[in-house]
Design a protein around this motif. Structure first.
Motif, mmCIF file in Angstrom:
data_model
loop_
_atom_site.group_PDB
_atom_site.id
_atom_site.type_symbol
_atom_site.label_atom_id
_atom_site.label_comp_id
_atom_site.label_asym_id
_atom_site.label_seq_id
_atom_site.Cartn_x
_atom_site.Cartn_y
_atom_site.Cartn_z
ATOM 1 N N ASP A 88 0.812 -1.224 0.000
ATOM 2 C CA ASP A 88 0.000 0.000 0.000
ATOM 3 C C ASP A 88 0.844 1.273 0.000
ATOM 4 O O ASP A 88 0.608 2.200 0.783
ATOM 5 C CB ASP A 88 -0.948 0.010 1.206
ATOM 6 N N CYS B 55 3.562 3.750 3.766
ATOM 7 C CA CYS B 55 3.496 2.357 3.315
ATOM 8 C C CYS B 55 3.341 1.458 4.532
ATOM 9 O O CYS B 55 3.441 1.912 5.663
ATOM 10 C CB CYS B 55 4.740 1.974 2.512
ATOM 11 N N SER B 56 3.091 0.195 4.286
ATOM 12 C CA SER B 56 2.932 -0.737 5.397
ATOM 13 C C SER B 56 3.654 -2.038 5.083
ATOM 14 O O SER B 56 4.043 -2.301 3.951
ATOM 15 C CB SER B 56 1.448 -1.006 5.668
ATOM 16 N N THR C 220 3.831 -6.416 6.460
ATOM 17 C CA THR C 220 2.986 -7.489 6.987
ATOM 18 C C THR C 220 3.378 -7.920 8.399
ATOM 19 O O THR C 220 2.677 -8.702 9.015
ATOM 20 C CB THR C 220 3.023 -8.710 6.053
ATOM 21 N N VAL D 183 8.411 -4.103 8.619
ATOM 22 C CA VAL D 183 8.381 -2.639 8.764
ATOM 23 C C VAL D 183 9.787 -2.126 9.089
ATOM 24 O O VAL D 183 10.249 -1.137 8.522
ATOM 25 C CB VAL D 183 7.353 -2.215 9.835
ATOM 26 N N GLN E 227 6.165 -1.151 15.068
ATOM 27 C CA GLN E 227 4.743 -1.068 14.728
ATOM 28 C C GLN E 227 4.474 0.109 13.799
ATOM 29 O O GLN E 227 3.607 0.035 12.937
ATOM 30 C CB GLN E 227 3.906 -0.960 15.993
ATOM 31 N N TRP E 228 5.214 1.184 13.987
ATOM 32 C CA TRP E 228 5.176 2.333 13.095
ATOM 33 C C TRP E 228 6.557 2.977 13.156
ATOM 34 O O TRP E 228 7.240 2.907 14.175
ATOM 35 C CB TRP E 228 4.096 3.349 13.484
#
Length: 87
Positions: A26, A45-46, A48, A53, A81-82
């Protein structure tokens, strides 16, 4: 001193290439030049997993380091996680 137009575009393409090589999901590029005084583009973007990440982040940092571009700031990388990379 702000980056020149071609430098900004080169940085953007390096980041996009790095995200795609690490199979980011994405991928979205937001052009903020006309609505923001502090940034030209934002890439979102991401991955899985937390590990992916972190790999995406590492890939971007590696590509830009080879181009002798250092981040202004990095946040969230340890947890995965981010992650925010500020270039």
């Amino acid at each position: 001193m702000p980056a020149k137009k071609n430098e900004t575009r080169e940085r953007l393409l390096l980041c996009i290439n790095a995200t795609l090589q690490k199979k980011a999901k994405d991928v979205v590029v937001l052009n903020l030049k006309n609505i923001s005084a502090f940034t030209d583009y934002m890439i979102i973007c991401s991955g899985t997993s937390e590990r992916q990440v972190q790999a995406i982040s590492a890939g971007i940092r590696e590509f830009l380091k080879k181009a002798e571009i250092k981040p202004l700031g990095v946040e969230g990388e340890a947890n995965g996680q981010w992650i925010l990379l500020d270039y």
